[in-house]
Design a protein around this motif. Structure first.
Motif, PDB file in Angstrom:
ATOM      1  N   HIS A  57     -26.891 114.179 144.095  1.00 10.58           N
ATOM      2  CA  HIS A  57     -26.261 112.867 143.904  1.00 10.58           C
ATOM      3  C   HIS A  57     -27.251 111.743 143.646  1.00 10.58           C
ATOM      4  O   HIS A  57     -27.008 110.848 142.853  1.00 10.58           O
ATOM      5  CB  HIS A  57     -25.379 112.533 145.111  1.00 10.58           C
ATOM      6  N   GLN A  95     -21.734 113.659 135.836  1.00  8.19           N
ATOM      7  CA  GLN A  95     -22.472 113.534 137.093  1.00  8.19           C
ATOM      8  C   GLN A  95     -22.627 112.067 137.476  1.00  8.19           C
ATOM      9  O   GLN A  95     -22.492 111.698 138.648  1.00  8.19           O
ATOM     10  CB  GLN A  95     -23.846 114.200 136.966  1.00  8.19           C
ATOM     11  N   ARG A 130     -19.537 110.853 138.867  1.00  7.84           N
ATOM     12  CA  ARG A 130     -19.182 111.611 140.066  1.00  7.84           C
ATOM     13  C   ARG A 130     -17.820 112.287 139.906  1.00  7.84           C
ATOM     14  O   ARG A 130     -16.994 112.311 140.834  1.00  7.84           O
ATOM     15  CB  ARG A 130     -19.212 110.703 141.304  1.00  7.84           C
ATOM     16  N   LEU A 174     -17.413 113.451 145.012  1.00  8.83           N
ATOM     17  CA  LEU A 174     -17.023 114.095 143.771  1.00  8.83           C
ATOM     18  C   LEU A 174     -15.646 114.732 143.937  1.00  8.83           C
ATOM     19  O   LEU A 174     -15.321 115.309 144.969  1.00  8.83           O
ATOM     20  CB  LEU A 174     -18.040 115.190 143.408  1.00  8.83           C
ATOM     21  N   VAL A 221     -16.702 119.544 142.743  1.00 10.22           N
ATOM     22  CA  VAL A 221     -18.140 119.771 142.785  1.00 10.22           C
ATOM     23  C   VAL A 221     -18.402 121.260 142.830  1.00 10.22           C
ATOM     24  O   VAL A 221     -18.035 121.929 143.792  1.00 10.22           O
ATOM     25  CB  VAL A 221     -18.787 119.094 144.009  1.00 10.22           C
TER      26      VAL A 221
END
Length: 387
Positions: A162, A173, A176, A325, A328
């Motif tokens: 992260h 990414q 998120r 997220l 994930v």
């Protein structure tokens, strides 16, 4: 904070390498006769009370313990009560340090690095964790180490992805939204741009975080098109803002990189670059621990030298809270894979909060009994005197 000279299991911390807000990275030497290996890398929690750091260390060790690849450091030991893990020490320099000192490397060396990293990522993504696949999530020059023989190693596997440099973060990414193996593919494309053009993505943007959410890299591809059009075509697909438009199969990705590299000629110079970096390093001052207490620390191996003094860390910046997220495919929680018994020191964990509460309740009950007994004894003695 951990310090030089501190004992971790059978090892002593002898050289500080880097730190982030949760943990610090050290070179350590064995203190018992015949300890093998005699030199290891130790990652240790900055604060023993930091539950998140200890959870991350347990996760990193569990992951490294699963893998068997010559380009990934091997897990050696886990010391839960000391909040530390030991792993294979990789003697070399980071690709970031090479780029900072050399500024540009030739195209043959660049494609060699990309292909070797791609091959290691292919192995990582082949690891089946049940409902999800293992990914790296932190591909960047800081986490690529090259030794004196020109061999490449990937560091940082198992750490949370992260707090990542926006220059190597694809839109999914940065937003998120989700991450999977195509996230690593995008980061590899960002690395390709930097190695071939000496330009770090979004370096000309005022707000890197916002730029990474959009993922417009067309202006950075233009210089690559002029000299290596086939490489540029491959890289453009790797850097598609939408994950569904990138290569959907790793064999296809590796084949495309290998095929487009036929237009590159010459000899790679990885060993020479490492030797030059070692030579120049002695002329530069080593960074202090304060420099590393930033969101994106530099993690790199270094040649043995005198232990670097550790200064009190500056107070880390408070990061705004970000939502988790939604999807994930990473390792945000410890794997349900216990470390091998032969690799874990036999030592007790800190008592849990439940056990502490039970202990406190027992103490209260004991105090009540003591008070009652004292009252009974007092009245008994008083009655005897009256008699």
């Amino acid at each position: 904070m951990p310090e030089i000279g501190q004992r971790i299991g059978p090892f002593t911390l002898v050289e500080w390498i880097s730190s982030d807000k949760n943990s610090s990275f050290f070179r350590a030497e064995g203190v018992r006769g015949g300890v093998k290996p005699s030199t290891v890398a130790i990652r240790i929690s900055n604060m023993m009370q930091n539950v998140a750091a200890r959870k991350e260390l347990n996760q990193e060790f569990s992951i490294l313990n699963l893998l068997n690849n010559a380009h990934i450091p091997k897990a050696i030991a886990h010391y839960p009560s000391q909040g530390a893990i030991a792993m294979e020490w990789i003697e070399g320099v980071s690709l970031r340090e090479i780029l900072d000192q050399v500024h540009q490397i030739n195209s043959t060396t660049a494609i060699e690095i990309i292909l070797e990293v791609c091959g290691t990522l292919k192995y990582i993504h082949s690891i089946d964790l049940g409902k999800r696949k293992l990914i790296h999530g932190r591909i960047c020059p800081e986490n690529i180490i090259i030794n004196r023989n020109g061999e490449i190693f990937l560091m940082g596997l198992g750490k949370t992805p992260h707090a990542k440099d926006p220059s190597y973060s694809p839109p999914e990414q940065a937003l998120r939204a989700f991450i999977d193996w195509r996230t690593d593919q995008w980061a590899l494309g960002a690395l390709l741009i930097e190695l071939f053009t000496s330009q770090k993505l979004y370096s000309h943007h005022k707000n890197l975080n916002e730029a990474s959410k959009i993922g417009d890299v067309s202006s950075y591809l233009n210089p690559l098109k002029k000299q290596f059009p086939e490489i540029a075509t491959t890289c453009k697909k790797m850097l598609s803002p939408a994950a569904g438009e990138r290569y959907q199969d790793e064999e296809e990705l590796f084949s495309a990189l290998l095929s487009s590299s036929h237009e590159i000629h010459g000899i790679g110079h990885k060993k020479e670059l490492v030797a030059l970096t070692y030579k120049n390093r002695t002329q530069n001052q080593k960074p202090t621990i304060q420099d590393a207490m930033e969101p994106n620390p530099v993690v790199q191996a270094s040649v043995p030298n005198q232990p670097a003094p550790i200064q009190p860390p500056s107070k880390p910046k408070v990061q705004p809270h970000l939502p988790p997220l939604k999807k994930v495919i990473e390792l945000d929680s410890p794997l349900q894979v216990p470390p091998a018994d032969s690799l874990v020191e036999n030592e007790e964990e800190f008592p849990s909060q439940t056990r502490i509460r039970e202990s406190n309740n027992m103490e209260k009950i004991a105090m009540v009994f003591i008070v009652i007994n004292f009252i009974v004894l007092f009245y008994t003695l008083t009655g005897l005197r009256e008699c």
